[in-house]
Design a protein around this motif. Structure first.
Motif, PDB file in Angstrom:
ATOM      1  N   LEU A  13      -7.207 -13.187   3.263  1.00  0.00           N
ATOM      2  CA  LEU A  13      -6.098 -14.851   2.495  1.00  0.00           C
ATOM      3  C   LEU A  13      -5.083 -15.380   3.901  1.00  0.00           C
ATOM      4  O   LEU A  13      -5.061 -16.674   2.894  1.00  0.00           O
ATOM      5  N   LEU A  45      -2.424 -14.883   5.677  1.00  0.00           N
ATOM      6  CA  LEU A  45      -1.132 -14.995   4.996  1.00  0.00           C
ATOM      7  C   LEU A  45      -1.047 -13.746   6.275  1.00  0.00           C
ATOM      8  O   LEU A  45       0.567 -13.313   6.217  1.00  0.00           O
ATOM      9  N   GLY A  46      -2.058 -13.057   7.159  1.00  0.00           N
ATOM     10  CA  GLY A  46      -0.852 -12.007   8.157  1.00  0.00           C
ATOM     11  C   GLY A  46      -0.733 -10.990   6.876  1.00  0.00           C
ATOM     12  O   GLY A  46      -0.670 -11.237   5.853  1.00  0.00           O
ATOM     13  N   GLY A  47      -0.491  -9.867   7.848  1.00  0.00           N
ATOM     14  CA  GLY A  47       0.415  -8.415   7.303  1.00  0.00           C
ATOM     15  C   GLY A  47      -0.695  -7.517   7.392  1.00  0.00           C
ATOM     16  O   GLY A  47      -2.066  -7.981   7.371  1.00  0.00           O
ATOM     17  N   LYS A  48      -0.457  -6.027   7.189  1.00  0.00           N
ATOM     18  CA  LYS A  48      -2.001  -5.147   6.676  1.00  0.00           C
ATOM     19  C   LYS A  48      -2.771  -5.293   6.270  1.00  0.00           C
ATOM     20  O   LYS A  48      -4.102  -5.463   6.323  1.00  0.00           O
ATOM     21  N   TYR A  49      -2.279  -5.853   5.095  1.00  0.00           N
ATOM     22  CA  TYR A  49      -3.447  -6.200   3.363  1.00  0.00           C
ATOM     23  C   TYR A  49      -3.729  -7.781   3.664  1.00  0.00           C
ATOM     24  O   TYR A  49      -4.211  -8.004   2.356  1.00  0.00           O
ATOM     25  N   ILE A  69      -8.305  -1.754  -3.196  1.00  0.00           N
ATOM     26  CA  ILE A  69      -9.015  -2.522  -1.628  1.00  0.00           C
ATOM     27  C   ILE A  69      -8.074  -1.540  -0.369  1.00  0.00           C
ATOM     28  O   ILE A  69      -6.902  -0.942  -0.313  1.00  0.00           O
ATOM     29  N   SER A 108      -7.447   5.594   5.813  1.00  0.00           N
ATOM     30  CA  SER A 108      -6.372   6.798   5.872  1.00  0.00           C
ATOM     31  C   SER A 108      -5.361   7.288   4.727  1.00  0.00           C
ATOM     32  O   SER A 108      -4.903   8.515   4.363  1.00  0.00           O
ATOM     33  N   THR A 109      -5.838   6.175   3.541  1.00  0.00           N
ATOM     34  CA  THR A 109      -5.387   6.929   1.821  1.00  0.00           C
ATOM     35  C   THR A 109      -6.090   8.162   1.034  1.00  0.00           C
ATOM     36  O   THR A 109      -5.388   7.956   0.607  1.00  0.00           O
ATOM     37  N   ASN A 160       0.291   7.553   9.255  1.00  0.00           N
ATOM     38  CA  ASN A 160       0.178   6.980   7.605  1.00  0.00           C
ATOM     39  C   ASN A 160       1.151   6.125   7.045  1.00  0.00           C
ATOM     40  O   ASN A 160       1.769   6.706   6.178  1.00  0.00           O
ATOM     41  N   PHE A 161       0.757   4.909   7.032  1.00  0.00           N
ATOM     42  CA  PHE A 161       1.183   3.960   6.608  1.00  0.00           C
ATOM     43  C   PHE A 161       1.847   3.749   4.848  1.00  0.00           C
ATOM     44  O   PHE A 161       2.554   3.218   4.604  1.00  0.00           O
ATOM     45  N   ASN A 162       0.233   3.816   4.693  1.00  0.00           N
ATOM     46  CA  ASN A 162       0.082   4.066   2.897  1.00  0.00           C
ATOM     47  C   ASN A 162       1.398   5.353   2.532  1.00  0.00           C
ATOM     48  O   ASN A 162       1.679   5.228   1.041  1.00  0.00           O
ATOM     49  N   ARG A 218      -1.645  -6.683  -4.126  1.00  0.00           N
ATOM     50  CA  ARG A 218      -0.898  -8.207  -3.523  1.00  0.00           C
ATOM     51  C   ARG A 218      -1.331  -9.156  -4.141  1.00  0.00           C
ATOM     52  O   ARG A 218      -1.613  -9.273  -5.899  1.00  0.00           O
ATOM     53  N   ASP A 235      -3.636 -11.404  -5.256  1.00  0.00           N
ATOM     54  CA  ASP A 235      -4.546 -11.815  -6.058  1.00  0.00           C
ATOM     55  C   ASP A 235      -4.660 -11.149  -7.002  1.00  0.00           C
ATOM     56  O   ASP A 235      -5.846 -11.145  -7.609  1.00  0.00           O
ATOM     57  N   ASN A 266      -5.031  -7.613  -6.183  1.00  0.00           N
ATOM     58  CA  ASN A 266      -5.298  -6.811  -6.299  1.00  0.00           C
ATOM     59  C   ASN A 266      -4.208  -5.045  -5.733  1.00  0.00           C
ATOM     60  O   ASN A 266      -2.896  -5.969  -5.494  1.00  0.00           O
ATOM     61  N   VAL A 267      -4.742  -3.996  -6.505  1.00  0.00           N
ATOM     62  CA  VAL A 267      -3.673  -2.762  -6.597  1.00  0.00           C
ATOM     63  C   VAL A 267      -4.011  -2.158  -4.859  1.00  0.00           C
ATOM     64  O   VAL A 267      -4.655  -2.068  -4.438  1.00  0.00           O
ATOM     65  N   ILE A 268      -2.455  -2.651  -4.529  1.00  0.00           N
ATOM     66  CA  ILE A 268      -2.806  -1.847  -3.361  1.00  0.00           C
ATOM     67  C   ILE A 268      -2.299  -0.257  -3.376  1.00  0.00           C
ATOM     68  O   ILE A 268      -2.984   0.417  -2.923  1.00  0.00           O
ATOM     69  N   GLU A 307      -0.733 -13.137 -10.097  1.00  0.00           N
ATOM     70  CA  GLU A 307      -1.145 -14.257  -9.317  1.00  0.00           C
ATOM     71  C   GLU A 307      -0.305 -15.788  -9.221  1.00  0.00           C
ATOM     72  O   GLU A 307       0.240 -15.987  -7.981  1.00  0.00           O
ATOM     73  N   ASN A 332       6.408  -8.968   0.755  1.00  0.00           N
ATOM     74  CA  ASN A 332       6.237  -9.647   2.071  1.00  0.00           C
ATOM     75  C   ASN A 332       5.157 -11.017   1.673  1.00  0.00           C
ATOM     76  O   ASN A 332       5.032 -11.016   0.511  1.00  0.00           O
ATOM     77  N   ARG A 333       4.507 -11.753   2.291  1.00  0.00           N
ATOM     78  CA  ARG A 333       3.454 -12.794   1.907  1.00  0.00           C
ATOM     79  C   ARG A 333       2.454 -12.975   1.316  1.00  0.00           C
ATOM     80  O   ARG A 333       1.804 -13.932   0.597  1.00  0.00           O
ATOM     81  N   VAL A 334       2.605 -11.306   1.254  1.00  0.00           N
ATOM     82  CA  VAL A 334       1.321 -11.086   0.540  1.00  0.00           C
ATOM     83  C   VAL A 334       1.303  -9.703  -0.164  1.00  0.00           C
ATOM     84  O   VAL A 334      -0.162  -9.546  -1.040  1.00  0.00           O
ATOM     85  N   PHE A 394       6.047  -1.414   6.020  1.00  0.00           N
ATOM     86  CA  PHE A 394       4.864  -0.521   5.725  1.00  0.00           C
ATOM     87  C   PHE A 394       3.736  -1.614   6.431  1.00  0.00           C
ATOM     88  O   PHE A 394       3.058  -0.848   6.409  1.00  0.00           O
ATOM     89  N   LEU A 395       3.855  -2.861   6.170  1.00  0.00           N
ATOM     90  CA  LEU A 395       2.857  -3.916   5.745  1.00  0.00           C
ATOM     91  C   LEU A 395       3.151  -4.522   6.865  1.00  0.00           C
ATOM     92  O   LEU A 395       3.778  -5.436   7.640  1.00  0.00           O
TER      93      LEU A 395
END
Lengths: 308, 119
Positions: free
Chosen positions: A194, A196-200, A218, A234-235, B2-4, B27, B29, B31-33, B57, B86-88, B118-119
């Motif tokens: 994306l 935009l940075g960050g983990k995802y 994802i 890890s999830t 484990n951050f999740n 996210r 767009d 998508n489900v995190i 979105e 956050n931005r995402v 965590f992100l």
């Protein structure tokens, strides 16, 4: 559902998402826009094939082999070190010869290799997009690709990269440039950035995988020196179970340990024995720690210290 | 680490609040995190979740353009709260009509701040 014979993709985490790896003799697509890591996926796939003693047929339609080798090296994917004939590993197909190559030469080559009775072959088409441009109608694309896939899948397992033609950060996996290869592939991995940075920010998603109860959702993806690309799974609980010998670091370390166990130096042989025992504990949860420990044990510098 | 696991636990905490039906970390767009829902999901709630997924979105774009931290929608007898993480990512909370919106806003804001670590 999972009883098909599978091969390791060589990408840390992807085998977990695909319930054990890619199905042998299948067509697999990596779809993503520019800079998402498609070629790195392909290079990691090649490296895994070399580790497993597979025959490699890497067809590059854009980048010269020297550039790809440099890319692999910069990410710590040691293709050069492990391949006997690394100069002959990647073949560049020039743009003006693509049509002839895909319609005549490649099917003939596949037939020829088939008669050679080679061990399993890993075939890489990187990227497939220039081929699609040569056949603008979807009908022609389907016709040509079906024919090629038929020949190639009888030879081995195909990994192709497909360019997603969207603006940076925007994705549309259903666009005309990706529709036919996705439709014809057995498995499709969609990688995104994306920006935009960050983990995802960088993620990987299994769009489809025939005959596999693959994981949905994802998963964060990152570039890493050594494996090239790592997918964070890890999830997913118990992600190492059922994958006894299919991940990248395990195979690499096992080879080192095996070589060490034959060494003349008895100290080295003892270390190899310890390392072997540690790697044998993979089914337990402390696997990752064990891998780190074995990595340290087989490190040449640490071996020097032990000898002292 | 484990951050999740941390994300999941924050979403579960949010779900313990009265009248909260579920929460999703999207996210931008769509998508489900990660997501947590109550056991009894109605058809209406599923439709509301589907609407959120397809509109996240657009909503996050609006939030970004107008510098909004929180947006609340009312749809199919549910409240939907979007909080920028956050931005995402965007935290989305689904609550029924009996929910105390003020309390929910405070808690969702706190959770979105926790999740952002965590992100």
């Amino acid at each position: 559902m999972n009883n098909s014979e599978r091969i390791s993709s060589g990408i840390e985490g992807l085998d977990v998402l695909l319930q054990g790896g890619m199905i042998k003799n299948s067509i697999n697509s990596i779809v993503g826009s520019s800079g998402t890591g498609k070629t790195t996926f392909a290079l990691a796939y090649v490296y895994q094939g070399l580790l497993e003693g597979d025959h490699i047929l890497y067809l590059s339609f854009e980048e010269p082999p020297s550039k790809l080798m440099l890319e692999a090296e910069s990410l710590g994917i040691k293709i050069k070190e492990i391949a006997k004939n690394h100069d002959d590993l990647i073949h560049l197909v020039e743009s003006e010869k693509i049509v002839e190559f895909m319609t005549n030469i490649l099917p003939a080559l596949a037939q020829k290799l088939k008669h050679k009775n080679l061990k399993h072959t890993r075939i890489i088409l990187d990227p497939l997009t220039p081929i699609l441009w040569e056949f603008p109608s979807e009908k022609d694309q389907r016709k040509v690709l079906t024919k090629i896939y038929h020949h190639l899948s009888s030879l081995g397992t195909v990994l192709q990269t497909v360019e997603e033609p969207n603006a940076f950060g925007q994705t549309d996996i259903g666009s005309i440039e990706t529709r036919v290869p996705i439709y014809l592939s057995d498995s499709v991995v969609h990688i995104q950035n994306l920006g935009l940075g960050g983990k995802y920010n960088r993620t990987c998603k299994i769009v489809k995988s025939r005959r596999t109860a693959h994981h949905e959702g994802i998963y964060p993806l990152s570039f890493s020196y050594g494996p090239g690309i790592v997918i964070d799974t890890s999830t997913i609980k118990d992600n190492i179970k059922n994958l006894p010998s299919q991940d990248f670091r395990y195979i690499e370390l096992m080879q080192k340990v095996k070589a060490m166990s034959k060494d003349k130096d008895p100290k080295k042989r003892i270390i190899a024995q310890i390392a072997n025992n540690l790697l044998g504990d993979r089914q337990k949860n402390e696997t990752k720690d064990n891998l780190e420990l074995v990595n340290a044990l087989t490190d040449p510098q640490i071996l020097q210290e032990v000898r002292k | 680490m484990n951050f999740n696991y941390g994300i999941s636990s924050e979403l579960k905490d949010l779900n313990y609040l009265d009248d909260v039906e579920g929460s999703v970390l999207f996210r931008i767009d769509g998508n489900v995190i990660d997501s947590v829902f109550n056991d009894n999901q109605s058809q209406d709630l599923l439709r509301t979740i589907q609407w959120s997924k397809s509109n996240v979105e657009k909503v996050s774009m609006e939030m970004k353009n107008n510098n909004l931290q929180k947006v609340t929608y009312e749809l199919n007898d549910f409240y939907i709260l979007f909080f920028v993480v956050n931005r995402v990512t965007v935290l989305t909370t689904f609550a029924n009509q009996n929910a105390n919106l003020s309390l929910l806003s405070i808690e969702a804001k706190r959770k979105s701040q926790n999740i952002s670590q965590f992100l």
